[in-house]
Design a protein around this motif. Structure first.
Motif, short mmCIF file in Angstrom:
data_model
loop_
_atom_site.label_atom_id
_atom_site.label_comp_id
_atom_site.label_asym_id
_atom_site.label_seq_id
_atom_site.Cartn_x
_atom_site.Cartn_y
_atom_site.Cartn_z
N THR A 119 0.85 -1.24 -0.01
CA THR A 119 -0.17 0.20 -0.06
C THR A 119 0.84 1.28 -0.04
OG1 THR A 119 -2.10 -1.22 1.07
CG2 THR A 119 -1.78 1.24 1.31
N TRP B 208 0.21 3.95 -2.98
CA TRP B 208 -0.43 5.52 -3.03
C TRP B 208 0.41 6.63 -3.35
CZ3 TRP B 208 1.77 8.37 0.87
CH2 TRP B 208 2.42 7.82 1.88
N THR C 51 1.56 6.82 -6.79
CA THR C 51 0.40 7.44 -7.52
C THR C 51 0.36 9.05 -7.40
OG1 THR C 51 -0.77 5.45 -7.32
CG2 THR C 51 -1.93 7.56 -7.85
N ARG C 52 0.47 9.31 -6.26
CA ARG C 52 0.41 10.85 -5.61
C ARG C 52 1.60 11.72 -6.20
NH1 ARG C 52 -1.74 11.78 0.25
NH2 ARG C 52 -2.33 13.63 -0.51
#
Length: 224
Positions: A146, A150, A153-154
């Motif tokens: 995880t 994330w 992606t950010r």
């Protein structure tokens, strides 16, 4: 220039803000399935020691000025960081780099045990030619992956990050882990990562700078 002024800081909390920084860095620095470290043992230890020190900084317990670590307030967010706070409070003030180097030996195990206590890792002991060894294996591959998912992606979307997320990016970049986060990304994404590191909250940035100096020292002495 502060992170608020550069537009990288997002007020409030996010999903990642509820997790300790060192826990997310441990996941970034280890394989999602086997739990094997992606980096050298020494660099992993230095990075996790810096992450734990950062947790104390964000909690207001200590202050880092680049040379020393000083007790500000006798508070730690959990038992793991409280152990470190006690080490510092014994002298009220300690040499920052020396402390980081010493804690690097135990930091991976401390963070792994915290994750194990929360049910995220399983402790496995094996007996080999070199004796008994211990490693920690993720109990949930998706949960272990995880932080990478994330954060990658950010960063690629150039989304706003919290102070803790900016700090995590800084630690990862100093350790060389950002290469996985922006693999195959456009050049402007890589430049964005550099700007993100420059936008870290100053007290936390001092911890990143401390890690950078300790990592260089480890390489020069052959311990990297």
């Amino acid at each position: 220039m502060t992170s608020q002024e550069t537009g990288f800081f997002l007020p409030g909390s996010s999903t990642s803000s509820a997790r300790p920084v060192a826990d997310d860095l441990w996941r970034l620095a280890h394989d999602d399935v086997t739990g094997e470290p992606r980096l050298s043992v020494r660099l992993t230890g230095l990075g996790l020691a810096a992450a734990l020190l950062g947790e104390l900084v964000f909690a207001g317990g200590v202050w880092v000025d680049g040379v020393t670590v000083t007790i500000r307030y006798p508070f730690a967010p959990d038992d793991t960081t409280y152990v470190l706070l006690k080490q510092i409070s014994a002298n009220r003030q300690v040499d920052a780099r020396g402390w980081l180097v010493r804690v690097a030996d135990t930091a991976p195990g401390m963070v792994a045990e915290r994750l194990r206590a929360a049910g995220h890792l399983q402790r496995m002991s094996t007996l080999g030619p070199g004796g008994r060894s211990v490693r920690y294996v993720p109990t949930d591959r998706c949960a272990a992956a995880t932080p990478h998912a994330w954060l990658a992606t950010r960063l690629r979307r150039r989304e706003m990050l919290t102070h803790r997320e900016l700090f995590l990016v800084g630690l990862a970049a100093t350790m060389g882990l950002e290469r996985r986060l922006v693999r195959d990304a456009e050049p402007h994404v890589r430049r964005h990562v550099d700007r993100v590191v420059e936008a870290i909250w100053p007290p936390a940035y001092d911890v990143v700078a401390l890690l950078r100096a300790a990592a260089v020292g480890a390489v020069l002495t052959g311990r990297g």
